[in-house]
Design a protein around this motif. Structure first.
Motif, PDB file in Angstrom:
ATOM      1  N   ASN A 146       0.824  -1.220   0.000  1.00 44.09           N
ATOM      2  CA  ASN A 146       0.000   0.000   0.000  1.00 44.09           C
ATOM      3  C   ASN A 146       0.855   1.267   0.000  1.00 44.09           C
ATOM      4  O   ASN A 146       1.909   1.309   0.626  1.00 44.09           O
ATOM      5  N   THR A 147       0.334   2.293  -0.681  1.00 44.97           N
ATOM      6  CA  THR A 147       1.170   3.489  -0.884  1.00 44.97           C
ATOM      7  C   THR A 147       0.494   4.814  -0.499  1.00 44.97           C
ATOM      8  O   THR A 147       1.090   5.870  -0.624  1.00 44.97           O
ATOM      9  N   LYS A 148      -0.763   4.767  -0.035  1.00 41.90           N
ATOM     10  CA  LYS A 148      -1.445   6.043   0.257  1.00 41.90           C
ATOM     11  C   LYS A 148      -0.851   6.740   1.464  1.00 41.90           C
ATOM     12  O   LYS A 148      -0.653   7.947   1.481  1.00 41.90           O
ATOM     13  N   LEU A 149      -0.609   5.974   2.505  1.00 41.79           N
ATOM     14  CA  LEU A 149      -0.045   6.523   3.741  1.00 41.79           C
ATOM     15  C   LEU A 149       0.776   5.426   4.399  1.00 41.79           C
ATOM     16  O   LEU A 149       0.313   4.291   4.525  1.00 41.79           O
ATOM     17  N   THR A 150       1.985   5.767   4.819  1.00 38.50           N
ATOM     18  CA  THR A 150       2.764   4.835   5.627  1.00 38.50           C
ATOM     19  C   THR A 150       2.545   5.213   7.088  1.00 38.50           C
ATOM     20  O   THR A 150       2.879   6.321   7.503  1.00 38.50           O
ATOM     21  N   LEU A 151       1.930   4.292   7.826  1.00 40.27           N
ATOM     22  CA  LEU A 151       1.632   4.526   9.240  1.00 40.27           C
ATOM     23  C   LEU A 151       2.628   3.742  10.082  1.00 40.27           C
ATOM     24  O   LEU A 151       2.678   2.513  10.022  1.00 40.27           O
ATOM     25  N   LEU A 152       3.439   4.491  10.832  1.00 41.36           N
ATOM     26  CA  LEU A 152       4.443   3.853  11.680  1.00 41.36           C
ATOM     27  C   LEU A 152       3.970   3.907  13.126  1.00 41.36           C
ATOM     28  O   LEU A 152       3.784   4.998  13.678  1.00 41.36           O
ATOM     29  N   ILE A 153       3.718   2.758  13.703  1.00 39.42           N
ATOM     30  CA  ILE A 153       3.332   2.711  15.119  1.00 39.42           C
ATOM     31  C   ILE A 153       4.598   2.406  15.905  1.00 39.42           C
ATOM     32  O   ILE A 153       5.175   1.324  15.787  1.00 39.42           O
ATOM     33  N   ASN A 154       5.035   3.376  16.704  1.00 41.11           N
ATOM     34  CA  ASN A 154       6.214   3.134  17.547  1.00 41.11           C
ATOM     35  C   ASN A 154       5.770   2.365  18.780  1.00 41.11           C
ATOM     36  O   ASN A 154       5.054   2.883  19.630  1.00 41.11           O
ATOM     37  N   PHE A 155       6.205   1.141  18.857  1.00 42.15           N
ATOM     38  CA  PHE A 155       5.776   0.278  19.961  1.00 42.15           C
ATOM     39  C   PHE A 155       7.004  -0.439  20.519  1.00 42.15           C
ATOM     40  O   PHE A 155       7.761  -1.043  19.782  1.00 42.15           O
ATOM     41  N   ASN A 156       7.197  -0.353  21.829  1.00 39.94           N
ATOM     42  CA  ASN A 156       8.428  -0.838  22.454  1.00 39.94           C
ATOM     43  C   ASN A 156       9.614  -0.108  21.837  1.00 39.94           C
ATOM     44  O   ASN A 156      10.635  -0.707  21.504  1.00 39.94           O
ATOM     45  N   TYR A 157       9.435   1.197  21.662  1.00 35.62           N
ATOM     46  CA  TYR A 157      10.418   2.031  20.980  1.00 35.62           C
ATOM     47  C   TYR A 157      11.008   3.070  21.935  1.00 35.62           C
ATOM     48  O   TYR A 157      10.306   3.607  22.792  1.00 35.62           O
ATOM     49  N   ASP A 158      12.308   3.361  21.780  1.00 35.13           N
ATOM     50  CA  ASP A 158      12.893   4.588  22.315  1.00 35.13           C
ATOM     51  C   ASP A 158      14.079   4.975  21.454  1.00 35.13           C
ATOM     52  O   ASP A 158      14.686   4.136  20.789  1.00 35.13           O
ATOM     53  N   GLY A 159      14.369   6.251  21.441  1.00 34.12           N
ATOM     54  CA  GLY A 159      15.358   6.799  20.520  1.00 34.12           C
ATOM     55  C   GLY A 159      16.779   6.347  20.787  1.00 34.12           C
ATOM     56  O   GLY A 159      17.530   6.057  19.845  1.00 34.12           O
ATOM     57  N   ARG A 160      17.183   6.281  22.057  1.00 30.50           N
ATOM     58  CA  ARG A 160      18.570   5.900  22.345  1.00 30.50           C
ATOM     59  C   ARG A 160      18.824   4.446  21.981  1.00 30.50           C
ATOM     60  O   ARG A 160      19.890   4.115  21.467  1.00 30.50           O
ATOM     61  N   THR A 161      17.852   3.573  22.261  1.00 31.18           N
ATOM     62  CA  THR A 161      18.009   2.165  21.868  1.00 31.18           C
ATOM     63  C   THR A 161      18.167   2.073  20.359  1.00 31.18           C
ATOM     64  O   THR A 161      18.988   1.293  19.852  1.00 31.18           O
ATOM     65  N   ASP A 162      17.394   2.859  19.642  1.00 29.03           N
ATOM     66  CA  ASP A 162      17.480   2.893  18.182  1.00 29.03           C
ATOM     67  C   ASP A 162      18.917   3.220  17.759  1.00 29.03           C
ATOM     68  O   ASP A 162      19.510   2.530  16.905  1.00 29.03           O
ATOM     69  N   ILE A 163      19.503   4.253  18.377  1.00 32.54           N
ATOM     70  CA  ILE A 163      20.873   4.665  18.028  1.00 32.54           C
ATOM     71  C   ILE A 163      21.874   3.580  18.436  1.00 32.54           C
ATOM     72  O   ILE A 163      22.799   3.245  17.670  1.00 32.54           O
ATOM     73  N   ILE A 164      21.680   3.002  19.613  1.00 35.91           N
ATOM     74  CA  ILE A 164      22.607   1.963  20.089  1.00 35.91           C
ATOM     75  C   ILE A 164      22.587   0.750  19.155  1.00 35.91           C
ATOM     76  O   ILE A 164      23.640   0.220  18.785  1.00 35.91           O
ATOM     77  N   GLU A 165      21.395   0.325  18.748  1.00 31.56           N
ATOM     78  CA  GLU A 165      21.304  -0.845  17.858  1.00 31.56           C
ATOM     79  C   GLU A 165      21.947  -0.553  16.500  1.00 31.56           C
ATOM     80  O   GLU A 165      22.613  -1.423  15.931  1.00 31.56           O
TER      81      GLU A 165
END
Ligand code: IPE
Ligand code: IPE
Ligand code: MG
Length: 256
Positions: free
Chosen positions: A142-161
């Motif tokens: 699907n291409t109308k809208l990309t819906l990103l649900i941040n779940f079990n998310y945090d920014g520093r973990t994202d950077i660390i990974e």
């Protein structure tokens, strides 16, 4: 989707077009959906009732994004820090995601929404993981809208990974530390391939990032709203975009 000719627009789109410039929309809007608990408590209701109402507010935000043609919408539904909440609330939040992936999936799919759940897969129940995988696979074209649900998310973990992934490449001898660039780290984050948010909205009068997309929000415009998330309306989204369009983004340069 970009609209150029106002007279050929669907009526609800044209209505927003009278308030905001539909040719100058943020490409990616991220929302910190905060204040569900306070909204419920102020009505003498359990916190989970607020979270349930929060889903309805998210649907309004999604509808608005579709009506005006915003291509990417992120919504933070559960932070890694939220595991510290009472077990019943954590379970309730997992159940709300389950219900959304069950009950609303067909509608999302029919409306052309590509759904992605962004966050660590660690510690999530296996049935939920299977539902996430199914939803992502079904809606991937699907291409109308990309819906990103941040779940079990945090920014520093994202950077660390992302850093770990690069470190493994260095260790394997396929990358030299000097070769590491901003683009390379971006390509290893959980939002790889998604443009950085242009606009971030946080509700409930709280003015902080709480470890949301720390890497991605470098040049993001922040709009803080006083009302709690369950009270969020399409008009609040429209007003936030109005602020965004009047803010004059410079990206470090000087204005024209
Ligand atoms: C935001 O609402 C939703 C989640 C964090 C899951 P809160 O639950 O943080 O509500 P308040 O901030 O306590 O009112
Ligand atoms: C941020 O809200 C997380 C989500 C909206 C999912 P919180 O309510 O958890 O953040 P703090 O604790 O007020 O910083
Ligand atoms: Mg909160």
């Amino acid at each position: 989707m970009r609209f150029t000719q106002r007279n050929s627009l669907p009526s609800e789109t044209a209505q927003w077009g009278a308030q905001i410039d539909l040719r100058n929309l943020p490409e990616h809007v991220a929302i910190i959906m905060d204040g569900n608990g306070r909204w419920a408590r102020s009505r003498g209701m359990p916190r989970l009732f607020g979270h349930q109402k929060g889903v309805e507010a998210l649907k309004k935000a999604i509808a608005f994004a579709l009506e005006v043609g915003i291509p990417y919408l992120s919504a933070w539904a559960f932070s890694t820090a939220n595991w510290k909440r009472p077990e019943a609330e954590v379970k309730g939040l997992m159940n709300i995601l389950r219900r959304t992936l069950n009950k609303d999936l067909v509608e999302f799919h029919e409306r052309g929404i590509c759904l992605k759940v962004v966050g660590s897969r660690l510690n999530l129940p296996s049935d939920l993981l299977a539902m996430i995988e199914h939803a992502e696979q079904l809606t991937a074209p699907n291409t109308k809208l990309t819906l990103l649900i941040n779940f079990n998310y945090d920014g520093r973990t994202d950077i660390i990974e992302a850093t770990k992934a690069l470190a493994r490449k260095v260790q394997a001898g396929i990358l030299a530390p000097e070769q590491i660039t901003e683009e390379m780290l971006t390509a290893h984050t959980m939002t790889a391939g998604i443009p950085d948010p242009d606009l971030l909205i946080r509700t409930s009068g709280v003015v902080r990032l709480s470890n949301y997309m720390m890497w991605q929000c470098t040049f993001t415009e922040f709009v803080f709203l006083e009302k709690n998330w369950p009270d969020f309306q399409k008009q609040d989204f429209c007003n936030s975009i109005q602020k965004f369009q009047n803010c004059g983004r410079n990206f470090g340069q000087i204005s024209a």
